[in-house]
Design an enzyme around this catalytic site. Structure first.
Site: not given
Ligand SMILES: Cc1ncc(C[n+]2csc(CCOP(=O)(O)OP(=O)(O)O)c2C)c(N)n1
Ligand SMILES: Cc1ncc(C[n+]2csc(CCOP(=O)(O)OP(=O)(O)O)c2C)c(N)n1
Ligand SMILES: [Mg+2]
Ligand SMILES: [Mg+2]
Lengths: 409, 356, 356, 409
Positions: C79, C104, C148
């Site tokens: 971010e 959040d 969230h």
């Molecule tokens: C700081 C933050 N930014 C965005 C999100 C929203 N978010 C939740 S899971 C995700 C994707 C994560 O992908 P990855 O790191 O590849 O993990 P995977 O789900 O594939 O195990 C996002 C963007 C979050 N939870 N926290």
């Protein structure tokens, strides 16, 4: 009471105050050794350059090897002039700060080549996102010295209306971005700007500078992720001057072999260069700028140099490092090296150098006189007080209008 | 000698002889760390330049040589990493005291505070806790410009799960820092840097006075603590209540002196949880109230105080509560004294409240 | 049809025929982006999952296929980098609209907002500006748990240099998002996600109603904008003024209906700069005031409103201003309805204010 | 209206919905090829491992090469059991979520080996800092399944008192840290914890897991800087399951050759391994744990795997990737591969496998029945309402006491 052995590893510099300065642990490869790949080389192919040290000027001050940019003596003299001016200016400003003429100052002594050669190897239309230690760029781009001083003494002609600490310059006309006091924030901004250059298709690129200590910030990583993902035309200069404030580069580097090598983790072209070698800085920047402009993406350049003076006027290095380190820094002094190179070429001599120093010294003194005629921080005139309510927004809202009234201005 | 130091210290003083020393706020904070590191091997201190060199303001001076490299060490310049590391250490039972070099630079680490440190106890239902102390010099008045002058305390007062403290003198600074280290909850501990070397009454031009001459510059060398959550009436009065914390406590007192107004000045000391009882008692007595902060006006902590005071003391209030604050601008460098809420602004506010 | 849409829209409607469509808030926001990307090639949109897929809430759907990969694209999960990239682009003259997936998750990017985006104009004395729009879904009511559900708006209202907006319905959402993109200043644009798919009156159990049946679900397909800084009286009344924004506007209206209280409800829409004129006019009329926010109570934006209203309307006030807020806890998951300030809490507050 | 060619580079996956799944661009080196260095090897010496792919199980499901951990068949059967249980549990919870029994769920299908083998190769006293997709660790460490379910349905026996989203487990007794919804935050925490282990001298280490997409966060960098600087005994597992939510790994990776290679920029030992190979995960984790425990510092392990199902129950992958990719994933399915390996060893057979699945299925169904007897999210009983005011602080202050009164509980 203290454990003799710390229970976890905490890196420490080789020497501390009281010890004899010593850089024998630093390996300096000979000048001219490094290969210069084509500017469209795959980032991953630059590994040797990320681990090595691009050097052009050898111990006899002669330009050697593939990286020699083969510059015209006029260009070299121009570079020397900017570097000498940077130093003269820094020295004068320090004195003035000590006399109470400004609240704060930061010198770039020993690092003049990083800024000056970097700026000269780019186009003036390219935007630079410096940290607070690249004032050399302003000289290289021809900024009015009186204007610079007016900023530093926060007077009525300060183009930043007294809002910023000294040395936190902005100069839009010269494509010099606003310097932030917050470390590393300029990096993702530079990448975004570079992407906007491609979006505009105007052929411009961006460059940014960050200190060794600041590479530890998350924004350094974020910027390299962006630069790699979008193949942005940006040059990320890491100025490894061996010190943050009181902490040596090892606190940020940990066990990393070099700062340049960090770029490899993003698949970016990465060069480690002699930052005290005007020609090496020029050549590397030129290479990276060409690469960026041709659409081959970003380059990380580690400038291996040494912060010869205090971090800022608020700092006293004798509390954490031995005196005299700068004198034995194995890569020498950038001004002296370029001067000797020019002398070796028969394009310069001691008299001309002395005359140059004298001229610039006088010019700086005269400039300061003129600057002071527009006011000083302590005695004014400053920017009008009501200007503190301007530029928060495009137009002040009711809160700011009221507050201005409350202040009675 | 401090005259109203609360029950906690008083009780300590009954059974042990205190060696008092003149200390400025830096020395008092250093003494608190020293006491705690001496008595509890789990207390460790770190931050940018906070190890070998002892901090750019020297608050952690000599701790490394005294307690070792692993108990007082330099951290990389990454405030998020510093906060995260502290949380991990605290989760294992250590008591980390992490320094943020200037509170302006706390923002890269804010997520670790807001989303992690503050909530670890809650989200794990008490299985893990993160009783970190975050020390951060704050406030202006040192010509620091917009990136060395912020008072970001209100950001933290919005975060359930952290306590927020800001002392106004050496004696309180030491007692509260010790309390913060001993607290089972995370504490954001703001140090008004303008007060580090001497009391400051808001007169920009004046010579720097010394804590040595101030009663609260007398500080016991031994361990003592002041209760978190307790305010102190530092000037009694009946005409108006001024609620302040940090530097503005001294400015408010000086303004009341200067104007000869019978103002009661409350030194809040703890912002979260703030001492509503002491506040309400005073406002119910005076019927007039001024709340002060150095930060920009909008949504600062003074707004919280005003909102709560008007709810609590509505029928006692004879005039609108006035806010004395910084402006809704970044902290300017050259015109810092036009920004800083100095004695004149307090006097204007007192007059406004008294005339209303 | 919206009945009080302000001069700006009214004047537009004089000279052009508007094609109205039923839109939910997602579609209205998407329409705003579509209009602006169509008319201004400098407008670009990006964020995590906001490109190819069109956002986890689908606000940016179809923009990539319509405007190209470089005008609507996916960003890495960082971010701070997203904010920094947007600032750099804006400095070059583009108009970036950056999505933060959930508000959040804005905290890792907060430093770039607080220290950079908000101050660039000021610190460069107008030489550079960063008129970025940051879109962030906020608020609870969707069983999102503590990560969230946040309403972090008050953090941004403390930051000089950014404007803060939160609409409560599709019509306003579109008009305000267009105004935000056209603003020369950075705008933090909060989207109450509980309202994305339908109006919500705070009754957790009830069936989801639809924006299609709501007058503010009728939205022109063309470009229009609503003025930043203007509130709207969405329910007229004379007994008490309720100042709310986002989801709580609808909850407040429903509570007044349910309790049969003659409450005037103000939809603030813009938090910074807030519309003090409209607020003061109403409170001076009703003499009683409730300020509401979904965020935890302490130091929330309702505190700012209460502090300012008591100062502005002191002599008109017949009862203490009440705050209706979330609790000073993280947003719990299972007990989210015990946290959410629903109609009953508004009714209690109205009764308290009226009985006082 | 759209430019046909974007003006700057934006990476895109090879195939999109409607296209035929295709992984031919992924190079898979043969199993057994990678060298296994001593656990005290210098971080920089692991370069080939960071660029390669440690694989133990070959296409015939036989264990080959230096990395074969030579596990006892009992251990292999235990691992298989945990992996099957993870899958059975995930499948059942998904169904229950679809029936409205819980608000949210996240499966780990296809990634079971990463969590299970990782946990089994560590000591139970080592603290783990997982992301939300390593529920396998809980099974490997023997957590009560009813307890896990009670958390997911947020009932009166939820050990998190209904405060967290489902799957955001905490289990202090099992040294399983509190899972955060905020990505990457656990990384510097794990390093700090690991440093505290050394400080305590208790011989414990820490491990953490992060997704490919989340490596873009600043906290990933911050953690590696810390780990490198203080040589912390921590294992940083990057679970490269090819997808964040709708964005493929290329948005985070950019032009980086591998995620493991990022560790090299910090001088850390870095391994890229077949994440669907139980034996490879086990062996790599064992190696890293030994290295950490012996004081040689941190290891970055990239687990090359594939997210076989949706990101979460809020996600539908058919919007951004072709169906059926998981079936042709070149590294196969971790459960199937370990099963075949055991069968090849003569230590397992289809009947026993079917019986195991049946047993675990029944156990999970029975556990859910029991869990439901403690309440469900919709019908209760939940934790007492007043518990929302607890654990904000060690003791509620006046604000929370008042607010509890205001709520009337
Ligand atoms: C700081 C933050 N930014 C965005 C999100 C929203 N978010 C939740 S899971 C995700 C994707 C994560 O992908 P990855 O790191 O590849 O993990 P995977 O789900 O594939 O195990 C996002 C963007 C979050 N939870 N926290
Ligand atoms: C975010 C942030 N954290 C901390 C500081 C305080 N600070 C200012 S300069 C500095 C040291 C920077 O060292 P380096 O990056 O090596 O740059 P150099 O001064 O050597 O050019 C520190 C810690 C800051 N300005 N911003
Ligand atoms: Mg440095
Ligand atoms: Mg992933």
């Amino acid at each position: 009471m203290a454990h003799t052995e710390p229970r976890f590893h905490v890196p420490a510099p080789h020497v501390r105050p009281g010890d004899t300065p010593d850089f024998s642990h630093i390996a300096i490869p000979p000048a001219g050794e490094a290969k210069r790949p084509a500017t469209d080389v795959a980032g991953m192919e630059t590994r040797d350059l990320a681990l090595g040290l691009v050097r052009v000027l050898d111990h006899n001050h002669q330009a050697v090897g593939e990286w020699d940019p083969k510059l015209d003596p006029d260009v070299l003299r121009e570079g020397l002039r900017h570097m000498v001016l940077t130093r003269v200016y820094d020295d004068r400003m320090l004195k003035l700060q000590r006399q109470g003429k400004m609240s704060f100052y930061m010198k770039s002594t020993g690092e003049e080549a990083v800024a000056v050669a970097g700026a000269m190897a780019m186009q003036k239309s390219d935007m630079v996102f410096p940290s607070y230690r690249q004032q050399g760029i302003l000289f290289a781009r021809g900024r009015d010295i009186v204007d610079m001083m007016c900023h530093c003494i926060s007077n009525s002609r300060d183009n930043l209306k007294g809002r910023q600490l000294p040395v936190h310059y902005t100069w839009a006309e010269g494509n010099f971005f606003s310097i932030s006091g917050n470390l590393a924030t300029q990096l993702p901004q530079a990448v975004g700007y570079a992407m906007a250059c491609e979006y505009r298709g105007d052929g411009e690129i961006a460059a940014t500078w960050i200190g060794d200590g600041s590479t530890a910030e998350g924004d350094f990583h974020g910027a390299l992720v962006l630069a790699s993902t979008y193949r942005a035309p940006v040059i990320v200069n890491v100025v490894n001057n061996q010190w943050a404030i009181s902490t040596f580069q090892g606190i940020a580097a940990g066990d990393a072999p070099t700062f340049a090598y960090k770029g490899m983790g993003y698949g970016l072209a990465s060069l480690r260069i002699d930052g005290n070698d005007f020609l090496a800085v020029y050549a590397a920047t030129k290479w990276a700028a060409e690469r960026a402009r041709a659409g081959h993406g970003a380059t990380v350049i580690e400038h291996f140099t040494y912060r010869a003076d205090a971090h800022s006027t608020s700092d006293d290095p004798s509390g954490y490092r031995p005196k005299g380190e700068n004198e034995i820094w194995p890569l020498g002094d950038p001004v002296e090296r370029l001067k000797q190179h020019l002398i070796g070429l028969g394009e310069w001599d001691e008299e001309r150098h002395a005359a140059l120093e004298k001229e610039l010294n006088e010019m700086v003194i005269a400039s300061y006189k003129e600057a002071e005629s527009h006011g000083t921080l302590h005695d004014g005139p400053l920017s009008p007080v009501e200007s503190i309510f301007e530029d928060v927004y495009a137009e002040p809202d009711w809160r700011l209008r009221r507050q201005r009234q409350d202040l009675g201005v | 000698m401090p005259n109203r130091t609360g029950a906690c210290v008083a009780s300590v003083r009954i059974w042990e002889f205190k060696i008092m020393a003149k200390m400025n706020m830096i020395q008092a904070l250093n003494s608190a760390l020293d006491n705690m590191m001496e008595r509890d091997p789990d207390v460790i201190s770190f931050g940018e330049d906070a190890g070998y060199f002892g901090g750019v303001f020297r608050v952690t001076a000599n701790l490394q040589s005294k307690y070792g490299l692993d108990r007082s060490f330099d951290a990389p310049i990454n405030e998020a990493a510093i906060m995260g590391m502290a949380i991990g250490m605290a989760a294992k039972g250590l008591k980390p005291v992490a320094e943020i070099q200037f509170s302006d630079y706390i923002f890269p680490g804010l997520d670790q505070i807001v989303s992690e440190m503050s909530r670890l106890r809650y989200r794990s239902a008490g299985q893990f806790t993160a009783p970190v102390v975050v020390r951060a010099p704050c406030g202006g008045g040192i010509r620091g410009g917009q990136t060395h002058s912020m008072s970001p305390e209100a950001f933290f007062t919005q975060v359930p799960g952290v306590q927020v403290v800001m002392p106004s003198n050496p004696y309180d600074a030491k007692g509260l820092l010790i309390a913060a280290i001993e607290s089972p909850d995370p504490v954001i501990f703001f140090e008004p840097k303008r007060l580090y070397n001497g009391p400051f009454e808001g007169h920009s031009g004046g010579a720097l006075s010394s804590w040595g001459k101030h009663p609260k510059g007398e500080v016991p060398e031994e361990h003592y603590s002041l209760p978190i959550g307790k305010a102190e009436v530092v000037r009694e009065g009946s005409a108006v209540t001024i609620i302040a914390y940090g530097t503005l406590v001294l400015v408010a007192q000086a303004a009341a002196e200067k104007a000869g107004i019978d103002a009661e000045v409350i030194d809040l000391k703890t912002l979260v949880p703030y001492d509503l009882e002491t506040i309400a008692r005073s406002v119910n007595k005076t019927g007039r109230c001024i709340v002060a902060q150095e930060a920009p006006r909008t949504s600062g902590f003074a707004a919280e105080l005003a909102a709560q005071v008007q709810e609590e003391c509505f029928y006692a209030l004879e005039a609108p509560i006035q806010r004395v604050t910084g402006w809704d601008t970044p902290y300017p460098h050259a015109h810092e004294w036009a920004y800083f809420p100095g004695p004149d602004r307090f006097i204007n506010a007192m007059n406004a409240v008294l005339e209303a």
